[in-house]
Design a protein around this motif. Structure first.
Motif, PDB file in Angstrom:
ATOM      1  N   HIS A 165       1.061  -1.202   0.046  1.00  0.00           N
ATOM      2  CA  HIS A 165       0.159   0.178   0.139  1.00  0.00           C
ATOM      3  C   HIS A 165       0.944   1.316  -0.157  1.00  0.00           C
ATOM      4  N   ILE A 166       0.268   2.437  -0.238  1.00  0.00           N
ATOM      5  CA  ILE A 166       1.218   3.926  -0.168  1.00  0.00           C
ATOM      6  C   ILE A 166       0.981   4.002   1.399  1.00  0.00           C
ATOM      7  N   ASP A 167       1.702   5.152   1.717  1.00  0.00           N
ATOM      8  CA  ASP A 167       1.878   5.669   3.033  1.00  0.00           C
ATOM      9  C   ASP A 167       0.385   6.538   3.073  1.00  0.00           C
ATOM     10  N   ASN A 168      -0.785   5.991   3.229  1.00  0.00           N
ATOM     11  CA  ASN A 168      -2.074   7.028   3.400  1.00  0.00           C
ATOM     12  C   ASN A 168      -2.000   7.903   4.373  1.00  0.00           C
ATOM     13  N   ARG A 169      -1.513   7.736   5.427  1.00  0.00           N
ATOM     14  CA  ARG A 169      -1.461   8.842   6.335  1.00  0.00           C
ATOM     15  C   ARG A 169      -0.670  10.244   5.937  1.00  0.00           C
ATOM     16  N   LYS A 170       0.533   9.766   5.584  1.00  0.00           N
ATOM     17  CA  LYS A 170       1.534  10.727   4.978  1.00  0.00           C
ATOM     18  C   LYS A 170       0.762  11.538   3.799  1.00  0.00           C
ATOM     19  N   ALA A 171       0.282  10.556   2.846  1.00  0.00           N
ATOM     20  CA  ALA A 171      -0.394  11.040   1.753  1.00  0.00           C
ATOM     21  C   ALA A 171      -1.572  12.044   1.923  1.00  0.00           C
ATOM     22  N   GLN A 172      -2.255  11.597   2.791  1.00  0.00           N
ATOM     23  CA  GLN A 172      -3.299  12.815   3.167  1.00  0.00           C
ATOM     24  C   GLN A 172      -2.947  13.766   3.801  1.00  0.00           C
ATOM     25  N   TYR A 173      -1.908  13.507   4.838  1.00  0.00           N
ATOM     26  CA  TYR A 173      -1.528  14.882   5.398  1.00  0.00           C
ATOM     27  C   TYR A 173      -0.846  15.704   4.268  1.00  0.00           C
ATOM     28  N   GLU A 174      -0.132  15.284   3.574  1.00  0.00           N
ATOM     29  CA  GLU A 174       0.732  16.169   2.238  1.00  0.00           C
ATOM     30  C   GLU A 174      -0.351  16.877   1.301  1.00  0.00           C
ATOM     31  N   VAL A 175      -1.168  15.847   0.943  1.00  0.00           N
ATOM     32  CA  VAL A 175      -2.202  16.665   0.002  1.00  0.00           C
ATOM     33  C   VAL A 175      -2.986  17.709   0.688  1.00  0.00           C
ATOM     34  N   ALA A 176      -3.557  17.537   1.846  1.00  0.00           N
ATOM     35  CA  ALA A 176      -4.243  18.315   2.367  1.00  0.00           C
ATOM     36  C   ALA A 176      -3.801  19.832   2.669  1.00  0.00           C
ATOM     37  N   LEU A 204     -14.555  20.545   6.560  1.00  0.00           N
ATOM     38  CA  LEU A 204     -15.272  19.500   6.428  1.00  0.00           C
ATOM     39  C   LEU A 204     -14.631  18.015   5.947  1.00  0.00           C
ATOM     40  N   TYR A 205     -14.310  17.210   6.939  1.00  0.00           N
ATOM     41  CA  TYR A 205     -13.441  16.021   6.283  1.00  0.00           C
ATOM     42  C   TYR A 205     -14.331  14.972   6.049  1.00  0.00           C
ATOM     43  N   ILE A 206     -14.696  14.479   4.805  1.00  0.00           N
ATOM     44  CA  ILE A 206     -15.532  13.366   4.553  1.00  0.00           C
ATOM     45  C   ILE A 206     -14.553  12.165   4.683  1.00  0.00           C
ATOM     46  N   ALA A 207     -14.727  11.290   5.547  1.00  0.00           N
ATOM     47  CA  ALA A 207     -13.613  10.138   5.667  1.00  0.00           C
ATOM     48  C   ALA A 207     -14.320   8.804   4.835  1.00  0.00           C
ATOM     49  N   GLY A 208     -13.760   7.838   4.854  1.00  0.00           N
ATOM     50  CA  GLY A 208     -14.176   6.472   4.385  1.00  0.00           C
ATOM     51  C   GLY A 208     -15.034   5.788   5.298  1.00  0.00           C
ATOM     52  N   SER A 215      -8.877   4.255   5.698  1.00  0.00           N
ATOM     53  CA  SER A 215      -9.831   5.395   6.164  1.00  0.00           C
ATOM     54  C   SER A 215      -9.168   5.825   7.512  1.00  0.00           C
ATOM     55  N   GLY A 216      -8.635   4.751   8.277  1.00  0.00           N
ATOM     56  CA  GLY A 216      -8.211   5.022   9.649  1.00  0.00           C
ATOM     57  C   GLY A 216      -6.938   5.742   9.170  1.00  0.00           C
ATOM     58  N   GLU A 217      -6.012   5.620   8.543  1.00  0.00           N
ATOM     59  CA  GLU A 217      -4.741   6.112   8.218  1.00  0.00           C
ATOM     60  C   GLU A 217      -4.846   7.233   7.653  1.00  0.00           C
ATOM     61  N   ARG A 218      -5.969   7.583   6.628  1.00  0.00           N
ATOM     62  CA  ARG A 218      -6.002   8.910   6.193  1.00  0.00           C
ATOM     63  C   ARG A 218      -6.505   9.844   7.138  1.00  0.00           C
ATOM     64  N   ARG A 220      -6.273   9.716  10.416  1.00  0.00           N
ATOM     65  CA  ARG A 220      -4.949  10.178  11.115  1.00  0.00           C
ATOM     66  C   ARG A 220      -3.875  11.468  10.553  1.00  0.00           C
ATOM     67  N   GLY A 221      -3.931  11.112   9.226  1.00  0.00           N
ATOM     68  CA  GLY A 221      -3.184  12.116   8.528  1.00  0.00           C
ATOM     69  C   GLY A 221      -3.682  13.447   8.661  1.00  0.00           C
ATOM     70  N   ILE A 222      -4.894  13.578   8.346  1.00  0.00           N
ATOM     71  CA  ILE A 222      -5.849  15.022   8.521  1.00  0.00           C
ATOM     72  C   ILE A 222      -5.485  15.507   9.719  1.00  0.00           C
TER      73      ILE A 222
END
Lengths: 345, 345
Positions: A165-176, A204-208, A215-218, A220-222
Motif C-alpha cells: 500500500h501507499i503511506d496513506n497517513r502521509k499522503a493525506q497529510y501532504e495533499v491536504a 469538513l473532512y469526509i472520511a471513508g 480510512s483510519g490512516e487517512r 490520522r493524516g488529516i
DNA sequence: TTGTATGCGTTATCAG
DNA sequence: CTGATAACGCATACAA
C-alpha cells in the motif's frame, strides 16, 4: 495434439530429458539441449500446462479478488487498473490469474471459499481492499494460512501474507496541506506568529468507512495536519460513497471553508453538490482517478499507480508461493491535479 | 489433499463409481449415490479440476479478449462491464474464464497466439470488438476454426463462431430520430407537407472507425435517417476517440445545428469542446455508459446491457464447445438519457 | 449397476 | 549426463 513424448521420439532422447530441457534443468549437455529444441520447433510442440500442474502440484495460479461496484459507485476505474496491471505482469511471469469479485464470495463461508479456491487449484490470493468487519469469512481464510496472500490496501503481515500500500497517513497529510496552502495562502501554526492572515479554517473532512484500515490512516493524516495548522475539523464518514458525500456536503458545507475527502469519488460527489447548492468551496480528493478529469473542476488529489501496485502484488504472490516470508511494501504516491485534457490525450 | 480414491475407500465403492456420482451419470443406484455423497461430505473432498481436465481433455476454459485503453480512452467502463457479466455467468455455469487484453496479443502472429491459447488449455474465445483490419492475426486464428469463438460486436458466423450484438443500424436511426425530434420539434419528410417549421438541419456525424463493422452499421442508420428527414449530413471519422471528437467539433460545429456521435465517449469529447468554444449545440451519443452522467449535460444515447451481453456470450461459448453450431444473436437496446443522480444512487 | 484397467501429459526420483 | 518408471487425480471403455 503433439506431446512431450513425440518430441522425445523425434529428438531421439528420453521423455525425462525433454522435460529437463523444458524446465531448464542444469545437467543437460548443450548438444542434447539443442537437439531437443530443434524437435520442439519442428513439431510445434506446446507444453500442456494442465498436465504440468497436475504432475508438479504447482499451478502458478493466483486469484485476484476485486471489490467492484460497491456503494453503487458509478465507474470501476480502480479495479480495472488493478486487473490490467496484474494480468500483464502475470503473463510476463508465466503465472495464471483468475479474477474473482468479492460479491461472488460474499455469501460463502470460509470453508466453502476454501473449497472454491482449492477446486480452482489456486495457490495464492491477491485481495484488493479487505474490511475486517465485512469480510470476516475471507479474513478467516487468509489467516488460516491455507493460501499465500497479498493484501492491497489492508494490513496484516505474517509468514504467508504480504501487505502492499501507499503511506496513506502521509499522503493525506501532504495533499491536504498543499491544498489548503494553495487555496488560502495559509501558513502552518509555526509561522503564524508573524500573523499575516489568521482566520482559523473550518474544514469538513469526509472520511471513508469507520474501522477501515485505509480510512483510519487517512484520518490520522488529516488530524495531524489539523493540529499543526490549527484547523477546525468536522469529521463525517462518507463510506466511500459519492451519494453519501453529496448528502454530507449539502448538510454541512455552507458553514465550512473547504471540503477534504478521503476519495476522489466522494470529492466528485461533494463538488457536484456544491454546484447544485450554487456555492463555492474548494474540494480536495484522494486517489487520482481519471474520472476526476470529468468532474468539471480541477481538484487536488493523491496520485497512485494502481497498475504498478497490482504488478508488484503479482510478483509478491510469486515470492510467497516460492516459499519466502511475507513482508510489507510501501508504494510511492504523488500530489497532483487532474485536467480533462490530460486525461483524454 | 483428499482425492477421489479416498472417497471411494471411505464409501466402500470403486473410484469409477465416485466419478460417476460426481458427474451425475445416470446408472448409479440411489443408495450408492448417497453413500458416496456422505463420504464426500465427511472427508471434505473437493474435485481437482486440473486432473479432471487432463483426463477428460475438456477444460471448460474460455478466454475473454478485451480491448482496453484504446485511443487513450480515459475510462474503461465497457470492458469492465463485459468482464463482470462474463465472470459471474461463468461461475454459475462452472466454466473458467481467463482475461486477456488485445494489447498482449498485438505483437503475436496467428501461430504464436494459437500456441498461447493452447498452452493455457483454452477451448473457446470471447472476443469483444474485432477489427478485420487491425487484428488480422486474431482474425486468422478465429477463421481457422481451431477455437470456438463468440464475437461481440463483430460479424462472422460459421460452424464454430457465433456473433452477438445489438441492431446497431436500427439503434442509431432511432436514437438520432428521437434526439432531433426532441431537440428541434422536427417532423419527418412525410409530415412536412403541412410545413410548420422546415429549415433543413445541418448535422455533424462523428463516426467510429473507417471499415469497422459497428461503425458501418451505425453509419447506415444515420444515413437512412438523413434521407428520410432530409438532413444535411457531414460525416467524419472520430475513431472512437474522445480527443478526435473534440478536434472535429472545434473544426466543424460552428456551422452545424447538432452533433451526433457514434459513441458516448466521443459525445463527451464533443460536449466539452462546445463548452470550451462557448457555443451550444445539442449532442447525441451511443452506448449508455455511466460516464455520461459526469459530462455535465444530459444527452440522448442508446443504452445496452453489457453485462448481459457478456453473460450470453459465455453461455454461447458453452454451446459451441458442446458441439452446437454458431449463430447470430441480437441483443435488445433502449433509448435513454443518463442523469448524474441516477448514476450515483 | 458396479468394478477393473488404462491413459491423459507432465514431473521427479533414482538407477545407470 | 541420460533414461526408465512411478506417480499426479480423474474419466471412461469395457468387463463382470
Amino acid at each position: 495434439m503433439v506431446s512431450i513424448r513425440d518430441v522425445a521420439k523425434e529428438a531421439g532422447v528420453a521423455i525425462s530429458t525433454v522435460s529437463k530441457v523444458l524446465n531448464n534443468y542444469p545437467n543437460v549437455r548443450d548438444e542434447t539441449k539443442e537437439r531437443v529444441n530443434r524437435a520442439i520447433e519442428q513439431l510445434g510442440f506446446v507444453p500442456n500446462s494442465i498436465a504440468s500442474a497436475l504432475s508438479s502440484k504447482r499451478s502458478g495460479r493466483v486469484a485476484l479478488v476485486l471489490d467492484v461496484n460497491r456503494n453503487a459507485q458509478a465507474v470501476d476505474e480502480i479495479p480495472m487498473q488493478y486487473m490490467i496491471g496484474a494480468i500483464n505482469r502475470a503473463k510476463e511471469l508465466g503465472m495464471d490469474i483468475i479474477t474473482v469479485f468479492k460479491a461472488m464470495l460474499s455469501d460463502m463461508g470460509a470453508e466453502e471459499m476454501m473449497r472454491y479456491f482449492q477446486s480452482q487449484s489456486v495457490e495464492g490470493l491477491i485481495v484488493c481492499s479487505l474490511s475486517s468487519k465485512e469480510d470476516d469469512a475471507l479474513c478467516g481464510l487468509i489467516k488460516s494460512g491455507k493460501f499465500k496472500t497479498v493484501l492491497i490496501n489492508a494490513p496484516g503481515v505474517d509468514e504467508n501474507t504480504s501487505s502492499i500500500h501507499i503511506d496513506n497517513r502521509k499522503a493525506q497529510y501532504e495533499v491536504a496541506k498543499k491544498f489548503l496552502t494553495e487555496s488560502f495562502a495559509m501558513e502552518s501554526t509555526a509561522a503564524r506568529g508573524a500573523g499575516v492572515q489568521n482566520t482559523v479554517k473550518r474544514i469538513l473532512y469526509i472520511a471513508g468507512k469507520k474501522e477501515g484500515y485505509v480510512s483510519g490512516e487517512r484520518l490520522r493524516g488529516i488530524q495531524e495536519l489539523a493540529q499543526e495548522m490549527g484547523l477546525m475539523l468536522l469529521i463525517r464518514a462518507g463510506n466511500f460513497s459519492e451519494l453519501e458525500a453529496r448528502k454530507l456536503t449539502m448538510q454541512y458545507a455552507a458553514h465550512k471553508d473547504a471540503i477534504i475527502c478521503a476519495s476522489d469519488l466522494m470529492a466528485i460527489g461533494a463538488m457536484k453538490a456544491l454546484i447544485d447548492m450554487d456555492i463555492y468551496r474548494p474540494v480536495c480528493g484522494f486517489d487520482g482517478v481519471n474520472l476526476m478529469g470529468y468532474a468539471g473542476k480541477q481538484m487536488h488529489t493523491v496520485g497512485q499507480d494502481f497498475k504498478r501496485t497490482a504488478a508488484c502484488a503479482v510478483e509478491e504472490a510469486g515470492r510467497l508461493i516460492g516459499g519466502e516470508a511475507g513482508r510489507e511494501i510501501i508504494m510511492p504516491h504523488k500530489l497532483m491535479r487532474i485536467k480533462y485534457l490530460d486525461v483524454i490525450s
